[in-house]
Design a protein around this motif. Structure first.
Motif, PDB file in Angstrom:
ATOM      1  N   VAL A   1      94.539  95.354 -22.182  1.00 29.46           N
ATOM      2  CA  VAL A   1      93.272  95.440 -22.902  1.00 29.46           C
ATOM      3  C   VAL A   1      93.507  95.289 -24.394  1.00 29.46           C
ATOM      4  O   VAL A   1      92.861  94.482 -25.075  1.00 29.46           O
ATOM      5  N   MET A   2      94.443  96.059 -24.923  1.00 28.25           N
ATOM      6  CA  MET A   2      94.708  96.044 -26.365  1.00 28.25           C
ATOM      7  C   MET A   2      95.273  94.714 -26.830  1.00 28.25           C
ATOM      8  O   MET A   2      95.111  94.329 -27.984  1.00 28.25           O
ATOM      9  N   GLY A   3      95.924  93.994 -25.916  1.00 30.07           N
ATOM     10  CA  GLY A   3      96.492  92.701 -26.272  1.00 30.07           C
ATOM     11  C   GLY A   3      95.557  91.534 -26.050  1.00 30.07           C
ATOM     12  O   GLY A   3      95.903  90.387 -26.322  1.00 30.07           O
ATOM     13  N   GLY A   4      94.364  91.808 -25.520  1.00 29.47           N
ATOM     14  CA  GLY A   4      93.374  90.758 -25.346  1.00 29.47           C
ATOM     15  C   GLY A   4      93.572  89.878 -24.126  1.00 29.47           C
ATOM     16  O   GLY A   4      92.851  88.890 -23.956  1.00 29.47           O
ATOM     17  N   ARG A   5      94.514  90.223 -23.242  1.00 28.77           N
ATOM     18  CA  ARG A   5      94.807  89.368 -22.084  1.00 28.77           C
ATOM     19  C   ARG A   5      93.994  89.785 -20.868  1.00 28.77           C
ATOM     20  O   ARG A   5      94.476  89.819 -19.739  1.00 28.77           O
ATOM     21  N   ARG A   6      92.749  90.092 -21.095  1.00 26.43           N
ATOM     22  CA  ARG A   6      91.876  90.576 -20.036  1.00 26.43           C
ATOM     23  C   ARG A   6      90.450  90.145 -20.357  1.00 26.43           C
ATOM     24  O   ARG A   6      90.036  90.130 -21.513  1.00 26.43           O
ATOM     25  N   HIS A   7      89.709  89.758 -19.350  1.00 22.75           N
ATOM     26  CA  HIS A   7      88.284  89.436 -19.506  1.00 22.75           C
ATOM     27  C   HIS A   7      87.531  90.287 -18.508  1.00 22.75           C
ATOM     28  O   HIS A   7      87.612  90.066 -17.302  1.00 22.75           O
ATOM     29  N   VAL A   8      86.802  91.275 -19.021  1.00 22.26           N
ATOM     30  CA  VAL A   8      86.078  92.208 -18.167  1.00 22.26           C
ATOM     31  C   VAL A   8      84.610  91.792 -18.103  1.00 22.26           C
ATOM     32  O   VAL A   8      84.028  91.351 -19.093  1.00 22.26           O
ATOM     33  N   MET A   9      84.027  91.912 -16.919  1.00 27.45           N
ATOM     34  CA  MET A   9      82.582  91.737 -16.754  1.00 27.45           C
ATOM     35  C   MET A   9      82.018  93.094 -16.349  1.00 27.45           C
ATOM     36  O   MET A   9      82.192  93.545 -15.226  1.00 27.45           O
ATOM     37  N   MET A  10      81.368  93.741 -17.325  1.00 27.53           N
ATOM     38  CA  MET A  10      80.839  95.085 -17.118  1.00 27.53           C
ATOM     39  C   MET A  10      79.360  95.035 -16.765  1.00 27.53           C
ATOM     40  O   MET A  10      78.702  94.006 -16.896  1.00 27.53           O
ATOM     41  N   GLY A  11      78.845  96.177 -16.360  1.00 33.24           N
ATOM     42  CA  GLY A  11      77.417  96.346 -16.180  1.00 33.24           C
ATOM     43  C   GLY A  11      76.808  96.956 -17.432  1.00 33.24           C
ATOM     44  O   GLY A  11      77.495  97.238 -18.419  1.00 33.24           O
ATOM     45  N   ALA A  12      75.495  97.183 -17.404  1.00 24.95           N
ATOM     46  CA  ALA A  12      74.813  97.800 -18.537  1.00 24.95           C
ATOM     47  C   ALA A  12      73.544  98.478 -18.044  1.00 24.95           C
ATOM     48  O   ALA A  12      72.763  97.883 -17.309  1.00 24.95           O
ATOM     49  N   SER A  13      73.357  99.733 -18.454  1.00 17.91           N
ATOM     50  CA  SER A  13      72.082 100.399 -18.216  1.00 17.91           C
ATOM     51  C   SER A  13      71.046  99.916 -19.220  1.00 17.91           C
ATOM     52  O   SER A  13      69.856  99.874 -18.922  1.00 17.91           O
TER      53      SER A  13
END
Length: 263
Positions: free
Chosen positions: A95-107
């Motif tokens: 996460v801190m290195g930017g090697r991740r793409h997260v698709m989150m939800g949102a209320s």
């Protein structure tokens, strides 16, 4: 199974709204290279698997716990190939290195991409207590982030979120270079369409409508003024026959996608 009126037939079955949503989510990971996909939700999980099996073969997937997996099991099935160990501390390093793409939800999500998953109402005396900010602040200032909203409504798409969990473009700018350096909100996918922030002031923009959805429906379900393309608004692209086969026969043969989105 709820087909849309607009989808082409494939093996006698029309493309459903849920399947257009899968395609739109999968596209979030196109061209990302060797990054970790962190999909949250049924349709994003199907989308990430579809991307891995088609146009983004370098994408990294996990078992949802502590392992990198080398195969692409059907939704709900266990992996049989382990590629590596990914405990929480190593996950945070990615996460801190930017090697991740997260698709989150949102209320709640607002026009500049601020996301709320913490509470509804005033923070000191909320009407509803939700998850808390969780990892949303670190996600949004360190690695690419997209959002999946299965029920597009004015309760979710609001002018201003009640509390900032995920950092939007205006909040990142106000915080300064430490927040803007790696801030990258890629796209928002809802059951009505696809959106991004590619405007001069980074306000949310409509990119495409899912077939069967009208611009009027999107505007009525959105609590702020959307930027809209000039002329006819494009439709979310059609899945190929191979993509439909992968979705229906390989990744989600049980049809879990249709429980999350019904047209």
């Amino acid at each position: 199974m709820t087909p849309t009126a607009a989808g082409p037939a494939s093996k006698g079955r029309a493309v459903t709204r849920a399947e257009y949503c899968v395609i739109a989510c999968a596209e979030a990971w196109r061209g990302g290279g060797e990054v970790l996909a962190s999909p949250m939700g049924t349709i994003p999980a199907i989308g990430a698997r579809l991307a891995k099996l088609t146009f983004s073969p370098d994408l990294l997937l996990t078992d949802g716990e502590a392992l990198l997996i080398g195969d692409v099991p059907a939704l709900g099935s266990a992996s049989s190939v382990t590629e590596g160990w990914l405990p929480y501390r190593r996950h945070l390093t990615m996460v801190m290195g930017g090697r991740r793409h997260v698709m989150m939800g949102a209320s709640q999500i607002d026009r500049f991409g601020n996301q709320n998953i913490s509470c509804i109402g005033d923070w000191e005396r909320p009407r509803r207590q939700l998850l808390g900010v969780r990892g949303a602040p670190a996600n949004t200032i360190n690695n690419p982030v997209s959002y999946w909203i299965p029920r597009h409504s004015t309760r979710v798409f609001v002018e201003k979120v009640d509390m900032i969990s995920g950092v939007g473009y205006d909040s990142a700018a106000a915080a300064g270079p430490s927040a803007t350096r790696f801030h990258d909100l890629r796209r928002v996918v809802s059951d009505l369409g696809v959106f991004d922030f590619a405007t001069p002031d980074h306000a949310m923009r409509l990119v495409s409508l899912h077939p069967g959805v009208t611009l009027g429906q999107v505007r009525e379900a959105t609590g702020f003024a959307l930027a809209v393309p000039a002329g006819d608004v494009p439709h979310t692209r059609e899945p190929t026959d191979e993509e439909l086969r992968v979705i229906r026969d390989v990744v989600d043969p049980g049809g879990m996608r249709e429980r999350e989105v019904r047209a």
